[in-house]
Design a protein around this motif. Structure first.
Motif, PDB file in Angstrom:
ATOM      1  N   LEU A   1       0.832  -1.208   0.000  1.00  0.00           N
ATOM      2  CA  LEU A   1       0.000   0.000   0.000  1.00  0.00           C
ATOM      3  C   LEU A   1       0.866   1.258   0.000  1.00  0.00           C
ATOM      4  N   ALA A   2       1.920   1.258   0.817  1.00  0.00           N
ATOM      5  CA  ALA A   2       2.811   2.423   0.847  1.00  0.00           C
ATOM      6  C   ALA A   2       3.530   2.592  -0.486  1.00  0.00           C
ATOM      7  N   GLY A   3       3.897   1.471  -1.121  1.00  0.00           N
ATOM      8  CA  GLY A   3       4.550   1.536  -2.428  1.00  0.00           C
ATOM      9  C   GLY A   3       3.642   2.145  -3.485  1.00  0.00           C
ATOM     10  N   ASN A   4       2.366   1.776  -3.461  1.00  0.00           N
ATOM     11  CA  ASN A   4       1.407   2.359  -4.401  1.00  0.00           C
ATOM     12  C   ASN A   4       1.235   3.857  -4.165  1.00  0.00           C
ATOM     13  N   LEU A   5       1.114   4.243  -2.898  1.00  0.00           N
ATOM     14  CA  LEU A   5       0.973   5.666  -2.579  1.00  0.00           C
ATOM     15  C   LEU A   5       2.202   6.445  -3.041  1.00  0.00           C
ATOM     16  N   LEU A   6       3.365   5.895  -2.767  1.00  0.00           N
ATOM     17  CA  LEU A   6       4.604   6.553  -3.174  1.00  0.00           C
ATOM     18  C   LEU A   6       4.675   6.690  -4.687  1.00  0.00           C
ATOM     19  N   TYR A   7       4.280   5.641  -5.394  1.00  0.00           N
ATOM     20  CA  TYR A   7       4.330   5.641  -6.860  1.00  0.00           C
ATOM     21  C   TYR A   7       3.399   6.710  -7.438  1.00  0.00           C
ATOM     22  N   PHE A   8       2.145   6.719  -6.995  1.00  0.00           N
ATOM     23  CA  PHE A   8       1.177   7.633  -7.586  1.00  0.00           C
ATOM     24  C   PHE A   8       1.414   9.084  -7.165  1.00  0.00           C
ATOM     25  N   ILE A   9       1.779   9.314  -5.909  1.00  0.00           N
ATOM     26  CA  ILE A   9       1.993  10.688  -5.449  1.00  0.00           C
ATOM     27  C   ILE A   9       3.242  11.283  -6.099  1.00  0.00           C
ATOM     28  N   SER A  10       4.364  10.555  -6.048  1.00  0.00           N
ATOM     29  CA  SER A  10       5.593  11.085  -6.647  1.00  0.00           C
ATOM     30  C   SER A  10       5.464  11.199  -8.159  1.00  0.00           C
ATOM     31  N   GLY A  11       4.813  10.192  -8.784  1.00  0.00           N
ATOM     32  CA  GLY A  11       4.617  10.231 -10.235  1.00  0.00           C
ATOM     33  C   GLY A  11       3.738  11.395 -10.662  1.00  0.00           C
ATOM     34  N   PHE A  12       2.648  11.645  -9.915  1.00  0.00           N
ATOM     35  CA  PHE A  12       1.754  12.750 -10.244  1.00  0.00           C
ATOM     36  C   PHE A  12       2.469  14.093 -10.103  1.00  0.00           C
ATOM     37  N   LEU A  13       3.172  14.285  -8.986  1.00  0.00           N
ATOM     38  CA  LEU A  13       3.859  15.555  -8.755  1.00  0.00           C
ATOM     39  C   LEU A  13       4.928  15.802  -9.810  1.00  0.00           C
ATOM     40  N   TRP A  14       5.665  14.743 -10.165  1.00  0.00           N
ATOM     41  CA  TRP A  14       6.730  14.891 -11.158  1.00  0.00           C
ATOM     42  C   TRP A  14       6.147  15.214 -12.534  1.00  0.00           C
ATOM     43  N   CYS A  15       5.092  14.507 -12.918  1.00  0.00           N
ATOM     44  CA  CYS A  15       4.454  14.774 -14.219  1.00  0.00           C
ATOM     45  C   CYS A  15       3.839  16.168 -14.250  1.00  0.00           C
ATOM     46  N   PHE A  16       3.226  16.574 -13.144  1.00  0.00           N
ATOM     47  CA  PHE A  16       2.615  17.907 -13.072  1.00  0.00           C
ATOM     48  C   PHE A  16       3.680  18.987 -13.255  1.00  0.00           C
TER      49      PHE A  16
ATOM     50  N   ILE B   1       6.832  18.590 -14.669  1.00  0.00           N
ATOM     51  CA  ILE B   1       7.539  18.503 -15.951  1.00  0.00           C
ATOM     52  C   ILE B   1       6.627  18.812 -17.133  1.00  0.00           C
ATOM     53  N   TYR B   2       5.433  18.225 -17.140  1.00  0.00           N
ATOM     54  CA  TYR B   2       4.574  18.295 -18.318  1.00  0.00           C
ATOM     55  C   TYR B   2       3.548  19.424 -18.276  1.00  0.00           C
ATOM     56  N   TYR B   3       3.412  20.095 -17.114  1.00  0.00           N
ATOM     57  CA  TYR B   3       2.439  21.188 -17.027  1.00  0.00           C
ATOM     58  C   TYR B   3       3.107  22.503 -16.646  1.00  0.00           C
ATOM     59  N   LEU B   4       3.705  22.536 -15.452  1.00  0.00           N
ATOM     60  CA  LEU B   4       4.329  23.790 -15.012  1.00  0.00           C
ATOM     61  C   LEU B   4       5.520  24.171 -15.873  1.00  0.00           C
ATOM     62  N   LYS B   5       6.302  23.175 -16.292  1.00  0.00           N
ATOM     63  CA  LYS B   5       7.514  23.432 -17.070  1.00  0.00           C
ATOM     64  C   LYS B   5       7.395  22.926 -18.507  1.00  0.00           C
ATOM     65  N   LEU B   6       6.190  22.971 -19.039  1.00  0.00           N
ATOM     66  CA  LEU B   6       5.978  22.545 -20.422  1.00  0.00           C
ATOM     67  C   LEU B   6       6.819  23.397 -21.361  1.00  0.00           C
ATOM     68  N   ASN B   7       7.472  22.731 -22.318  1.00  0.00           N
ATOM     69  CA  ASN B   7       8.366  23.366 -23.288  1.00  0.00           C
ATOM     70  C   ASN B   7       9.673  23.874 -22.661  1.00  0.00           C
ATOM     71  N   VAL B   8       9.929  23.496 -21.430  1.00  0.00           N
ATOM     72  CA  VAL B   8      11.221  23.804 -20.809  1.00  0.00           C
ATOM     73  C   VAL B   8      12.103  22.562 -20.852  1.00  0.00           C
ATOM     74  N   TYR B   9      11.576  21.468 -20.343  1.00  0.00           N
ATOM     75  CA  TYR B   9      12.317  20.211 -20.353  1.00  0.00           C
ATOM     76  C   TYR B   9      11.903  19.299 -21.511  1.00  0.00           C
ATOM     77  N   VAL B  10      10.637  19.375 -21.884  1.00  0.00           N
ATOM     78  CA  VAL B  10      10.107  18.507 -22.933  1.00  0.00           C
ATOM     79  C   VAL B  10       9.223  19.335 -23.850  1.00  0.00           C
ATOM     80  N   PRO B  11       9.427  19.264 -25.171  1.00  0.00           N
ATOM     81  CA  PRO B  11       8.521  19.978 -26.080  1.00  0.00           C
ATOM     82  C   PRO B  11       7.127  19.391 -26.010  1.00  0.00           C
ATOM     83  N   GLN B  12       6.134  20.202 -26.300  1.00  0.00           N
ATOM     84  CA  GLN B  12       4.740  19.787 -26.129  1.00  0.00           C
ATOM     85  C   GLN B  12       4.404  18.540 -26.941  1.00  0.00           C
ATOM     86  N   ASP B  13       4.993  18.425 -28.143  1.00  0.00           N
ATOM     87  CA  ASP B  13       4.668  17.267 -28.978  1.00  0.00           C
ATOM     88  C   ASP B  13       5.363  15.989 -28.517  1.00  0.00           C
ATOM     89  N   SER B  14       6.211  16.098 -27.476  1.00  0.00           N
ATOM     90  CA  SER B  14       6.890  14.912 -26.953  1.00  0.00           C
ATOM     91  C   SER B  14       6.319  14.438 -25.618  1.00  0.00           C
TER      92      SER B  14
END
Length: 234
Positions: A47-62, A64-77
């Protein structure tokens, strides 16, 4: 004999505390309290592993792919929703087995089969830090050769909390190391290196650093053009 029993009882008391701390907040008591200690520990890790996976994954994606869009990754990637769901599906299939490893490590610690210790009064702080450094080197070496790095517990004295903390850090590192972003930090086995590993399966076997790959000749550095996006934006 009594002192040895007390020494091992500390491990069981500590892991029991962690089980109660996690499970009592996530599940009704009648679902987990009747379970044997080993299954409680696995359920806590799962259960802790699932929480860690989804929370860290969500924050990292948010970030990289939202707040820093086109900084680290172009939108089409940016990965498609389908690709993300597929990655989540693969991770969920592996999670029961991945969380079995720390569960087994705690079991062998509780049985007194390792060099793990429960209190810091057994060594001075300098020696503890030396052991942690040696432990990390062994982990890096064993991951490179696909050897279960739980074996390091039989070789190097390590504090229980330190061992569990390093496992948590490893989980976060594993999630972030699959975002395909090459941080280009010297010595660090970043996602750019790890992407090559999943492409060729002949390079970049390391975990935290490139040291083992450099030492054994399997290092392949990401090409400069893979990091050229920022230069094009300037």
């Amino acid at each position: 004999m009594a002192s040895n029993h007390e020494f091992l009882a500390r491990f069981v008391e500590e892991t029991t505390f962690y089980n109660r701390m996690v499970l009592s907040h996530l599940l009704p008591a009648n679902l987990w309290e009747p379970l044997p200690h080993f299954l409680q520990t696995w359920l806590r890790n799962y259960l802790a592993g699932n929480l860690l996976y989804f929370i860290s994954g969500f924050l990292w994606c948010f970030y990289i792919y939202y707040l820093k869009l086109n900084v680290y990754v172009p939108q089409d990637s940016v990965p498609t929703r389908k690709a993300m769901i597929l990655q989540i599906y693969v991770a969920m299939k592996a999670m029961p087995w991945s969380t079995l490893v720390p569960t087994v490590s705690e079991y062998i610690i509780e049985r007194g089969w390792t060099k793990c210790y429960s209190t810091l009064d057994q060594f001075n702080w300098f020696l503890c830090l030396v052991y942690i450094a040696f432990y990390l080197v062994l982990v890096e070496f064993m991951i490179y050769w696909a050897v279960p790095h739980v074996i390091a517990l039989f070789i190097v004295p390590i504090h229980l909390i330190t061992h569990l903390s390093l496992l948590i850090m490893e989980g976060i590192w594993t999630v972030s190391n699959h975002d395909c972003i090459n941080g280009n930090i010297w010595l660090i086995m970043g996602a750019g290196h790890h992407t090559i590993h999943h492409t060729t399966y002949k390079h970049n076997y390391g975990h935290y650093t490139i040291c083992m790959d450099w030492l054994f000749g399997s290092l392949k550095v990401p090409l400069a053009e893979d990091d050229s996006f920022n230069e094009k934006e300037k």
